[in-house]
Design an enzyme around this catalytic site. Structure first.
Site, PDB file in Angstrom:
ATOM      1  N   SER A 112     -11.315  -0.551  -0.555  1.00  0.00           N
ATOM      2  CA  SER A 112     -10.005  -0.647   0.100  1.00  0.00           C
ATOM      3  C   SER A 112     -10.134  -1.086   1.544  1.00  0.00           C
ATOM      4  O   SER A 112      -9.231  -1.738   2.091  1.00  0.00           O
ATOM      5  CB  SER A 112      -9.291   0.709   0.061  1.00  0.00           C
ATOM      6  OG  SER A 112      -8.783   0.996  -1.213  1.00  0.00           O
ATOM      7  N   ASP A 125       0.831  -1.191   0.000  1.00  0.00           N
ATOM      8  CA  ASP A 125       0.000   0.000   0.000  1.00  0.00           C
ATOM      9  C   ASP A 125       0.874   1.253   0.000  1.00  0.00           C
ATOM     10  O   ASP A 125       2.020   1.213  -0.448  1.00  0.00           O
ATOM     11  CB  ASP A 125      -0.929  -0.025   1.223  1.00  0.00           C
ATOM     12  CG  ASP A 125      -2.300   0.567   0.933  1.00  0.00           C
ATOM     13  OD1 ASP A 125      -2.365   1.780   0.682  1.00  0.00           O
ATOM     14  OD2 ASP A 125      -3.293  -0.184   0.948  1.00  0.00           O
ATOM     15  N   HIS A 183      -3.557   6.296   3.487  1.00  0.00           N
ATOM     16  CA  HIS A 183      -4.390   5.195   2.990  1.00  0.00           C
ATOM     17  C   HIS A 183      -3.968   3.856   3.594  1.00  0.00           C
ATOM     18  O   HIS A 183      -4.792   3.096   4.110  1.00  0.00           O
ATOM     19  CB  HIS A 183      -4.313   5.134   1.466  1.00  0.00           C
ATOM     20  CG  HIS A 183      -5.199   4.096   0.849  1.00  0.00           C
ATOM     21  ND1 HIS A 183      -4.803   2.783   0.649  1.00  0.00           N
ATOM     22  CD2 HIS A 183      -6.484   4.170   0.399  1.00  0.00           C
ATOM     23  CE1 HIS A 183      -5.788   2.111   0.087  1.00  0.00           C
ATOM     24  NE2 HIS A 183      -6.816   2.923  -0.083  1.00  0.00           N
TER      25      HIS A 183
END
Length: 586
Positions: free
Chosen positions: A393, A177, A214
């Site tokens: 996600s 990620d 994120h």
């Protein structure tokens, strides 16, 4: 040395001259387009693929450990790429990266060099080393949510496993990620640490770091603690490692992603140690190519899965239309996860199938992906922040964390078994049920648990039989409700025992107990710790008198064929020793 290089160059020229025009399939369409528009001296990042490694084609890697697979692929790629790497160096090229997991090389070449090397007899293809942009959340108009946190972990039924001490302890989960903020107090204790727990193929950060947040939000759903007073992670007992495939600009090259996959096979690079993760979460995809099958990373996925590593991918945020699957999530080797909201309805933005790669069901399962309470970046440790995250996600780590829980409970379970258990045990709009998956893994195929209470209706399935498989509140672990006419705990009887008397006389150290049951003489009552009670046919009662009781027990447990009840004792002083009176009459 100079003579050797000169000979290599001459040899290369002869090879190129004798092979003749290259086939169109040798160069990817995207690369051809870039070459056409590029200046002759422009160096274009490419990935050169050599012929597939025999071990992959024949399946010889199956059954080997991840570290041994890594060693084998490294050795074979080194041997296969030797001449080509020498020719690349002879061209004055220095930044040559071996992508041994796919028997490939990442390098930058001019258009003329690309044409020349495409003619090499060992080169299978040359494609553009394209880039993937970091995931972005769905547009607000696509989100179905209230903007408030909800019990997303309860929705996938994690508490029954936590209550049994199954929290992912001993498992290692990985995320590819944007990185992870190591300063967050809900994440830092779970980092495995050491030199084999963080990898940045872009060489920007030596320790876990996340510029955008994120990856930090994803990792929170995976393993986050409960410092805020609210449980965050599905598998809070697991440890995490991470690959920062996206650079600080939010871009990941194809070659960086390949490097990430191959690092995960053997993070410390030592074939005699096993330090690969059990589960890898991938909350990214080629979302600009929804509805297509782009096989760039399919070999990576095949190899990791053969090594016993579960691969979970977010399904993508390209919904609500059909045929919006994205790669790599739509590979047969991947496990794609779509998103649902608090009502367990599929979120409007969640990508849908069928899979563009094999036409199969897509995604395999769904999980909460709207308004998910999780960790956020700390701005250098200044703040311990949390946020509500939305997108597939954040659905994916629900499934990845669930696989960590199942691997904790069943270390020998194969990846396919974990996937099937989560697929077979779902409710609502295909939402995973990890507790039901746990039960499924413990029992042979064909055992059915229709009400998802963890007990099967048929014998031979590893649990006591559920006498009413269409009622979640009726199973062998349920507490009985007296006199309601229902056999809640499946022991064959409704609980009807009533304790009429439980009297302790302290002056004489005696205990007298009376009880009744709708079963009458068949009830077979006893007072636990004191012995069987006597049936009195005239009064239709069960009685027990105990001399030298050993003190006030404060409560008695009366048990029979239908179950047991607890009743407190009443205490009286009675007669003092040697003065008579106060004895219980028979």
């Amino acid at each position: 040395m100079k003579k050797t290089i000169l000979m290599m160059c001459l040899s290369l020229s002869l090879v190129f001259a004798t092979i003749g025009p290259i086939q169109a399939g040798d160069i990817g369409d995207e690369l051809l387009a870039v070459m056409t528009a590029a200046d002759p001296d422009t160096a274009i990042p490419v990935i050169i693929r050599l012929e597939d490694q025999e071990e992959i084609k024949t399946g010889n890697i199956r059954g080997r450990s991840a570290a041994r697979i890594s060693e084998l692929l490294r050795q074979n790629a080194h041997a296969a790429q030797g001449l080509l790497r020498a020719l690349l160096r002879a061209e004055g090229l220095q930044n040559i990266v071996s992508l041994w997991i796919i028997n490939g090389i990442a390098v930058s070449l001019t258009p003329d060099q690309i044409l020349a090397f495409a003619a090499h007899p060992n080169v299978k293809s040359i494609v553009l080393d394209d880039v993937v942009e970091a995931p972005v959340p769905p547009e607000p108009s696509e989100i179905t949510g209230s903007g408030e946190a909800w019990n997303n972990l309860g929705a996938i039924n994690t508490p029954p496993l936590w209550d049994q001490g199954i929290d992912g302890t001993g498992m290692v989960v990985a995320a590819m990620d944007t990185g992870v903020d190591l300063n967050h107090s809900d994440l830092s204790p779970a980092w495995r640490g050491g030199g084999n727990s963080w990898y940045d193929p872009n060489n920007e950060h030596a320790f876990p770091y996340d510029k955008t947040g994120h990856g930090t939000r994803v990792m929170g759903v995976l393993v986050g603690g409960s410092k805020s007073g609210v449980p965050i992670g599905v598998a809070p007992g697991a440890r995490w490692i991470a690959v920062k495939i996206f650079n600080d600009a939010g871009v990941a090259s194809y070659s960086a992603i390949h490097q990430g996959f191959q690092w995960l096979l053997d993070p410390d690079g030592l074939p005699d140690t096993e330090d690969a993760p059990h589960v890898v979460n991938n909350s990214w995809g080629l979302n600009d190519a929804a509805g297509n099958c782009i096989t760039e990373f399919q070999t990576d996925a095949e190899i990791l899965k053969a090594a016993g590593i579960a691969l979970v991918f977010s399904a993508g945020n390209s919904g609500p239309g059909s045929h919006t699957s994205v790669s790599p999530a739509n590979y047969p080797e991947s496990f794609a996860v779509g998103a649902v909201d608090r009502n367990l309805a599929v979120a409007s933005f969640s990508s849908r199938g069928p899979s563009a790669c094999d036409g199969g069901v897509y995604p395999e399962v769904n999980a909460p992906g709207v308004d998910i309470y999780t960790t956020d970046k700390t701005y250098g440790g200044t703040y311990n922040l949390y946020t509500l995250a939305t997108g597939t996600s954040f659905a994916a780590p629900h499934a990845a964390g669930s696989m960590a829980l199942l691997r904790d409970a069943y270390p020998g379970a194969a990846v396919g078994e974990l996937e099937l258990a989560l697929e077979d045990n779902k409710f609502g709009s295909g939402v995973i049920d990890v507790a039901a998956a746990y039960t499924q893994l413990a029992n042979p195929p064909g055992c059915v648990d229709d009400d998802n209470d963890g007990y099967f209706a048929s014998a031979g399935c590893g649990t006591p039989a559920d006498c009413k498989d269409d009622d979640f509140n009726v199973n062998p672990a349920t507490s009985e409700i007296k006199h309601d006419g229902i056999d809640q705990n499946c022991n064959g009887y409704d609980l009807t025992i009533d304790v009429l008397k439980a009297a302790y006389v302290s002056g004489e150290d005696t205990l007298a107990v009376e009880a009744v049951s709708d079963q009458g003489q068949k009830a077979a009552l006893e007072v636990i710790g004191y012995g069987a009670m006597r049936w009195d046919r005239k009064t239709a009662k069960w009685t027990l008198s105990v001399r030298s009781a050993g003190g006030d027990p404060e409560k008695v447990v009366v048990s029979g064929i239908e179950g047991a009840v607890i009743a407190p004792t009443t205490v009286s002083e009675g007669s003092s020793p040697g003065k008579g009176g106060g004895k219980i009459k028979k």
